[in-house]
Design an enzyme around this catalytic site. Structure first.
Site, PDB file in Angstrom:
ATOM      1  N   ARG A 139       2.783  -6.146 -15.669  1.00 59.63           N
ATOM      2  CA  ARG A 139       2.385  -5.896 -17.031  1.00 59.63           C
ATOM      3  C   ARG A 139       2.595  -6.615 -18.280  1.00 59.63           C
ATOM      4  NH1 ARG A 139      -1.228  -3.480 -13.888  1.00 59.63           N
ATOM      5  NH2 ARG A 139      -1.130  -1.421 -13.506  1.00 59.63           N
ATOM      6  N   ASP A 198     -10.669   3.659 -12.482  1.00 58.02           N
ATOM      7  CA  ASP A 198     -10.375   3.865 -13.959  1.00 58.02           C
ATOM      8  C   ASP A 198     -10.956   2.935 -14.870  1.00 58.02           C
ATOM      9  OD1 ASP A 198      -9.021   6.435 -13.486  1.00 58.02           O
ATOM     10  OD2 ASP A 198      -6.964   5.495 -13.507  1.00 58.02           O
ATOM     11  N   ASP A 227       2.951   2.555 -16.687  1.00 53.16           N
ATOM     12  CA  ASP A 227       2.098   1.327 -17.170  1.00 53.16           C
ATOM     13  C   ASP A 227       1.649   1.268 -18.488  1.00 53.16           C
ATOM     14  OD1 ASP A 227       2.352  -0.175 -15.065  1.00 53.16           O
ATOM     15  OD2 ASP A 227       0.715   0.579 -13.961  1.00 53.16           O
ATOM     16  N   SER A 231      -4.677   5.827  -6.157  1.00 58.98           N
ATOM     17  CA  SER A 231      -4.631   4.880  -6.846  1.00 58.98           C
ATOM     18  C   SER A 231      -3.696   3.631  -6.643  1.00 58.98           C
ATOM     19  CB  SER A 231      -3.891   5.635  -8.238  1.00 58.98           C
ATOM     20  OG  SER A 231      -3.771   4.840  -9.149  1.00 58.98           O
TER      21      SER A 231
END
Ligand code: ARG
Length: 405
Positions: A95, A15, A124, A179
């Site tokens: 994050r 991604d 996220d 992922s």
């Protein structure tokens, strides 16, 4: 006129690699990739080259492992932060720290755009956007681009886009591309065949943990020492938090400990199948909980546990930069000030079992608890205690006759 700049959070995964190309094509900006090293191991290797190949004008790599452990993971451990009792929040803790670094890097480069490769379906995006906006004066000075949220490509179309752009993507065996998000605290695996909740995760989805069959036939006893709720030594060897987590991941992973298969409640309202490998986290949460049984009173344990749930939700939901999170941490720091001591665990074939705990502040009093001759518990006072303690229920039973047999 020189182009505008965009700092893109870059993991080297599919991604975010596609994002470099996409931002250049769609926004006509120069892209600076930022890879925040949170202990992802081999994935960091070659990341700068990958970014450049995809067209980034510059590529920054920051090693924030110590900060990650000291200011995110360990406060979380102290707070008992396990989302829905099983997920150690590895991605969620990362994050806010990444967001902080993104904002700092954007300021350094004078970029007016920042970007992350999150999709529009996950947690996220919320964590990044909320943190970045909170840290950058309500987002007025920094605009957020989230390519994967905007481009509307399916997984297959992404693969096609990547192929067309000549990008290398991680491919597992028969074309499965999970992922994956990984850092020191854990590895999260999503997608492909895992989207069928009945399908057992295939063995090759795992990379840190052995299968039960391949785990050693011999048990291993380990000892973890804590100081005020922070792990400081493994097997009587003092070491940094980063090293301790690294070593525990290896030891526990070898015994097949730390595999989590969870159907999780996402913040955006959907349930998703999440598979995690978090060997060190599983052991450390188990160990600190065992030590707390000795160092905290029953009421402290209960209050702590209810606050743990709130704290985990805050972290999961991207509310790291809030006063409430700090308030709860202040409570945790205080409540854990006597959580110093050691825990002994047995690791064997996929499970870890606490087999001993000790603390110089332990509330366990041998002479009070023992049934041997040194027993100093006042048996006589038990009778008086029960007399008063049961008084309300006895009176009520008599007056209201609800308990007459
Ligand atoms: N569900 C987890 C979370 O929201 C992990 C997400 C990890 N992302 C991934 N691409 N596997 O924190």
């Amino acid at each position: 006129m020189s182009k505008g700049k965009c700092v893109l959070a870059y993991s080297g995964g599919m991604d975010s690699t596609i994002s470099v190309v996409w931002i250049k094509e769609n926004y006509d900006l120069d892209v600076i990739t930022l890879t925040v090293d949170l202990g992802a191991g081999p994935e960091i290797e070659g990341v700068a080259e990958k970014a450049k190949k995809a067209g980034a004008i510059d590529s920054v790599i920051l090693d924030v492992k110590d900060e990650f452990v000291d200011e995110y993971i360990f406060p979380g451990l102290k707070a008992g932060a396990m989302y829905e009792d099983v997920y150690a929040l590895s991605t969620a803790f990362a994050r806010p720290l990444m967001s902080k670094k993104i904002v700092e890097t954007a300021r350094k480069y004078g970029a007016e755009f920042v970007s992350h490769g999150c999709t529009g379906k996950g947690n996220d995006q919320v964590r990044f956007d909320a943190s970045i906006m909170t840290l950058s004066g309500d987002g007025e000075s920094l605009k957020i681009i989230a390519p994967a949220r905007e481009w509307g490509m399916t997984r297959d179309e992404e693969k096609e886009y990547a192929n067309k752009a000549g990008l290398e993507i991680r491919d597992v065996g028969n074309n499965r591309v999970y992922s994956i998000d990984r850092n020191l605290w854990g590895l999260a695996i999503e997608g492909e065949d895992l989207e069928d909740t009945w399908e057992a995760p295939p063995e090759d989805a795992f990379s840190w943990t052995s299968s039960i069959e391949n785990a050693p036939d011999k048990q291993e006893i380990i000892d973890i020492e804590f100081e005020k709720g922070i792990p400081v030594a493994l097997n009587n060897k003092k070491m940094s938090g980063v090293k301790l987590i690294d070593e525990l991941n290896i030891i526990a992973g070898k015994h097949g400990i730390g595999r989590v298969d969870h159907l999780e409640n996402r913040l955006v309202g959907i349930k998703s199948r999440e598979v995690y490998e978090t060997p060190a986290a599983v052991i450390l949460y188990q160990a600190i909980a065992a030590l707390e049984t000795a160092t905290l009173s029953r009421e402290q344990q209960r209050i702590k546990s209810s606050l743990s749930t709130t704290y985990s939700d805050l972290v999961y939901d991207g509310r790291w930069f809030t006063s409430l999170r700090e308030n709860i941490e202040a409570f945790m720091d205080d409540v854990q000030k006597f959580t110093s001591g050691s825990v002994k665990l047995r690791l064997y074939k996929g499970s870890s079992t606490v087999i001993g705990r000790k603390s110089r502040f332990s509330l366990y009093d041998y002479d009070m608890s023992t049934y041997s001759t040194t027993d100093s518990f006042n048996h006589g006072s038990a009778e008086g205690f029960i007399d008063i303690y049961s008084l309300p229920s006895r009176i009520q039973a008599k007056k209201q006759k609800y308990n007459d047999l």
